[in-house]
Motif scaffolding. Structure first.
Motif, mmCIF file in Angstrom:
data_model
loop_
_atom_site.group_PDB
_atom_site.id
_atom_site.type_symbol
_atom_site.label_atom_id
_atom_site.label_comp_id
_atom_site.label_asym_id
_atom_site.label_seq_id
_atom_site.Cartn_x
_atom_site.Cartn_y
_atom_site.Cartn_z
ATOM 1 N N SER A 41 -2.173 28.536 60.001
ATOM 2 C CA SER A 41 -1.164 28.008 59.069
ATOM 3 C C SER A 41 -1.727 27.943 57.651
ATOM 4 C CB SER A 41 -0.712 26.608 59.496
ATOM 5 O OG SER A 41 -0.024 26.687 60.716
ATOM 6 N N ASP A 161 5.643 31.048 60.624
ATOM 7 C CA ASP A 161 4.591 30.221 61.222
ATOM 8 C C ASP A 161 5.091 29.613 62.523
ATOM 9 O OD1 ASP A 161 2.360 28.800 61.812
ATOM 10 O OD2 ASP A 161 2.321 27.608 59.963
ATOM 11 N N GLU A 162 4.726 30.230 63.633
ATOM 12 C CA GLU A 162 5.144 29.795 64.970
ATOM 13 C C GLU A 162 6.628 29.456 65.028
ATOM 14 O OE1 GLU A 162 2.602 27.302 67.220
ATOM 15 O OE2 GLU A 162 0.861 27.678 65.956
#
Ligand code: ADP
Ligand code: MG
Length: 240
Positions: A41, A161-162
């Motif tokens: 991240s 991000d995910e």
């Protein structure tokens, strides 16, 4: 499109990124995988300057984001970001979530902003939800709205991000389908994900990070199907 050279990031005494190098060509999809806490991240946040790198350079479309004289807002405008949490405005209808930044940041007129918003809602299969509020949608639908909102700003690069990590398992597929389509349409994408099937099918290159460094990177047929490093093998054994 993206060139990252010797990127370091520390928070106080904690060095989280310890010299990251990689490039993303226009139209490529790069998947970043690795254990929790490895710096994935932080890496993405350095690419759109939500974090300021401690050292190194980040070039996006030729612009050096670490140059103190750069117009950060202009550089950031080219980059869309989709997070694990959808961050929609709860008090605004879906359509207004998609038009507000177009109007305020890009200064588009109302009719054009609405046209672009509807086009992108159609792209994610939610044209019938324009007048719903976020709370009336499932998590997967909210994430697709968040993707459509990013696309409405005409980004050259999309960071994820995910994006499916907060979703119930049965809702993950629809979001990944939208992302696959986006990749097929030629969008340049940098995707942090634990969805190995997605990475294997869609990524041009997979980057495996651990402990703030890139342990190995290459095509999915290599990194996922035939990893060379012990740390990659251990990680994949856990997630596959
Ligand atoms: P990942 O996304 O791979 O799980 P992160 O980039 O979120 O990893 O975090 C990497 C490390 O950096 C973790 O140890 C985390 O606690 C630390 N970290 C992240 N952001 C901050 C911050 N703003 N301040 C202090 N430490 C942070
Ligand atoms: Mg993370």
């Amino acid at each position: 499109m993206v060139e990252i050279r010797d990127l370091h990031k520390s928070f106080g005494n904690l060095e989280v990124l310890k010299g990251i190098d990689f490039t993303v060509d226009r139209g490529q999809v790069i998947c970043v995988i690795g254990p929790s806490g490895s710096g994935k991240s932080t890496l993405l946040r350095c690419v759109n300057l939500l974090e300021e790198p401690t050292k190194g350079t980040v070039l996006v479309d030729g612009a050096d984001l670490t140059d103190p004289d750069i117009d950060i807002d202009a550089a950031r405008r080219q980059i869309g970001m989709v997070f694990q949490q959808f961050n929609l405005f709860p008090h605004l209808k879906v359509l207004d979530n998609l038009t507000i930044a177009q109007r305020r940041v890009l200064k588009r007129g109302k009719a054009e902003a609405v046209r672009v918003a509807r086009e992108n809602l159609a792209k994610v299969g939610l044209e019938d939800k324009a007048n719903s509020y976020p709370a009336q949608l499932s998590g997967g639908q909210q994430q697709r709205v968040a993707i459509a909102r990013s696309l409405s700003m005409d980004p050259d690069l999309m960071l994820f991000d995910e994006p499916t990590s907060a979703l119930d398992p049965e809702l993950v597929g629809d979001v990944l389908t939208v992302m696959r389509k986006l990749a097929q349409d030629g969008m340049t994408m940098l995707v942090v994900t634990h969805e190995m099937a997605f990475a294997r099918d869609v990524a041009d290159r997979v980057v495996f990070m651990d402990g703030g460094v890139i342990v190995e990177q290459g095509p999915p047929s290599q990194v996922i199907s035939d990893p060379q490093h012990e740390r990659t093998k251990i990680f994949l054994r856990r997630v596959l």
